[in-house]
Design an enzyme around this catalytic site. Sequence first.
Site: not given
Lengths: 236, 226
Positions: B112, B149
Amino acid sequence: MGEEASFNAVSVMEAATNAKPAKENGCAPAVAEEAAEAVAAVVAPEAAAPVAAAAADPRLQGISDAIRVVPHFPKQGIMFNDITTLLLRPGVFKDAVDLFVERYRGMRIDAVAGIEARGFIFGPAIALAIGAKFIPLRKPRKLPGEVISEKYVLEYGTDCLEMHVGAIERPGERVLIVDDLVATGGTLCAGIRLLERAEADVVECACLIGLPKFKDFYKLNGKPVYVLVESRESDK
Amino acid sequence: MLFLQCQQPRVPSPSASAPPFRPRVSVAAPLSVRVTGGRRAQAVVAMASADARLAGIASSIRVIPDFPKPGIMFQDITTLLLDPKAFRDTIDLFVERYKDQRITVVAGVEARGFIFGPPIALAIGAKFVPLRKPKKLPGEVISEEYSLEYGTDKIEMHVGAVQANDRALVVDDLIATGGTLCAAVKLIERVGAKVVECACVIELPELKGRDKLGDRPIFVLVEADA
């Protein structure tokens, strides 16, 4: 655009044999017939001279020269046409965008659809300049919310392109599809099918680079493909 | 309903600029305008116009609950891209900020960052450098690993794309934990260039991405709840 070798780069074998239509899904009949026509046209003497007016534009040489050929990427035999070197030359990058904008500004384009990821580099700038919306066509599971998916065939296996439901807001919206390079056209064909399923009117496909057969408005699924420069086998 | 509304990106209220909060929006102190004498009126007009544009940008961003997994409120900028005015305004706000800062390279984080970075680069006359996932860039690259994570990921940059004397802007659509942005900054600093600023459309302040960036400046247009 799909990152897989057969759709994203120029294969030495492809350039010699002019595409492998048997591997296209849905585009196969059109590609097979038109490939034969395109080859015949190239051989005929009257087709030898450049047809497109843009062939004479002085900016095109700079664009072609700014593209780097990386041999054997992503695998042996593929001569990869790398646009990142063009992006390092602001004047040349601007020229490429300007050439597209000059062509499409007067064509009442409602949306520019860019194919992930290198279509994202060129599509938005064109969209902004012509006042169109930008629609990303993405690999699976990247777009949140409701999507439609279109499978397409690779050299080995298949891949998938997705578009948001609602990106096309009404039937007949006029759309330009943008990617950096067209080789076999499989990814572009998937993009055309996605947009047509949403009832858009695909006006044209635009790529900076195309295999030689795309020079003279070779059609995919009946849609013209406009390319600025031919792909190269090596750096000059 | 109220819960959903809180997720919608918002323009920070004026009080958000008061200490101890750092301004999220540059309108309070735009770098490219020195507010002296006759320029004061121009700066006020610029601020008012920026606020109007920011409201339009914030409201054009769609929030998708539970994507990519339960509990995550995904800030979806594709609806901003479907609004030519909002998209134009987004780019304009960044260009207004950076056009006089002698930026020589805009680095965009895949994918993006590829949507917002190039229009900014084109408008300010800078190079565009794509920072990509592994094995996408052909030729010689340098890599920077960063934590997720669960596990790690890497981003890559072409050798030679950025030089030691370059002044760089790093662009992505959103800063969350700051892991990706930090890796991007490190790639550029490793070749000796200066990261003038990081620029994102959206920030999720609760995830404290600014802390990861340390004292490197970051500029965002809107903020939202994680």
